[in-house]
Design a protein around this motif. Structure first.
Motif: not given
Length: 332
Positions: A92-117
């Motif tokens: 779901m974090l990946v989905r937010i990074i790709i789809e969220a309209p706010y760049s700040e939300i995209q960046s925050a989601a990416f920071q939370k993606l600590t152990d992605p495949t």
């Protein structure tokens, strides 16, 4: 205490029906809600953003899908942040990074993606809209597949990333796909330089409208007859130079060195020449001093060099001949 019952859409506490009017839902209403269904609706439909934030924060064990939908779809950044803060699911974090309209939300989601495949990083690298996020995701890839590399090459506009992704590409089918259909010309050129399909290269070298693509194609062509045709017929000097650089036939090179209208093409041909008779003729007959100097620099006959060193009208040509002489006494 008043308990309202209306088709299963009511809740205990305030006596208001959430379905009735989204504008009517207040913070006090949310604070008194116990129904998760009503809290979910309030989180998505309440008119005031502080009310939606309160509803998001009060949800008990909300689904990652619901939180992602709110983080992506809410019109208020504060509500998006509230939903994101409660989310840990990588998909779901990946989905937010790709789809969220706010760049700040995209960046925050990416920071939370600590152990992605690796697959998730590849998805972000290809589909994220923020270029810094895309590049960071790409740099974190440790063993990208050929298809992932091709997708990245097709989607990027940063040259450094394009060069890296194409440099790792080895699949000829995918390289041809990138060379023909990538959005960015730099990607098409980078891929084309690695293509080995001679039929495709010849088609591009002879028919493409863009001179740089013709150059890139010519640089991998091996057919000497076709290279000669391009070297004498292409309208662009750079393409003719590229073709000359691939030629090996001395007679063909000598012809181009004396007949091409552009001095850069003639110089390229001279640099590939080894036939001393041809080089001496050019050194005597060429009108452009820089072309004569190039020929002189490849001549080995000492008597001829001495003549040029004494008689050529241009001092740079004379200097080049002098420097090639092994017996300086020949100048006396």
């Amino acid at each position: 205490l008043i308990i309202m019952v209306s088709s299963g859409c009511s809740y205990s506490g305030t006596g208001k029906n959430v379905e009735a009017d989204d504008r009517s839902i207040t913070l006090a209403d949310v604070n008194s809600m116990t129904s998760q269904t009503q809290l979910q609706r309030a989180a998505k439909k309440a008119w005031m953003s502080p009310v939606r934030v309160a509803a998001v924060n009060k949800l008990a064990d909300p689904s990652p899908t619901l939180l992602a939908e709110i983080a992506i779809g809410d019109r208020s950044q504060s509500v998006c942040e509230a939903a994101l803060n409660r989310l840990t699911d990588p998909a779901m974090l990946v989905r937010i990074i790709i789809e969220a309209p706010y760049s700040e939300i995209q960046s925050a989601a990416f920071q939370k993606l600590t152990d992605p495949t690796q697959a998730q990083l590849a998805d972000v690298a290809v589909m994220a809209r923020d270029w810094d996020i895309k590049e960071t995701a790409f740099r974190r890839l440790t063993n990208p597949t050929q298809n992932q590399l091709a997708d990245i090459a097709m989607a990027y506009n940063k040259w450094a990333v394009l060069d890296s992704s194409v440099s790792w590409l080895t699949d000829q089918t995918l390289l041809e796909k990138v060379a023909k259909t990538a959005k960015i010309p730099h990607a098409r050129l980078a891929a084309l330089r690695k293509v080995t399909n001679q039929k495709l290269l010849l088609e591009i070298a002879t028919k493409d409208d863009h001179w740089a693509k013709r150059v890139a194609a010519v640089q991998n062509l091996t057919d000497q007859a076709q290279l000669y045709k391009i070297a004498v017929a292409d309208k662009d000097n750079s393409v003719r130079v590229a073709a000359v650089n691939r030629l090996t036939g001395q007679a063909q090179l000598a012809e181009i060195a004396t007949t091409d209208e552009n001095k850069d093409v003639r110089i390229a041909a001279i640099k590939k020449l080894t036939d001393q008779n041809s080089l001496e003729k050019i050194a005597l007959a060429e009108k452009e001093y820089i072309v004569r100097r190039t020929a002189v620099e490849k001549v080995t006959d000492q008597a001829f060099l001495a003549t040029v060193a004494l008689e050529d009208e241009d001092r740079y040509v004379r200097k080049a001949a002098t420097e090639k002489l092994t017996d300086q006494a020949a100048l006396e």
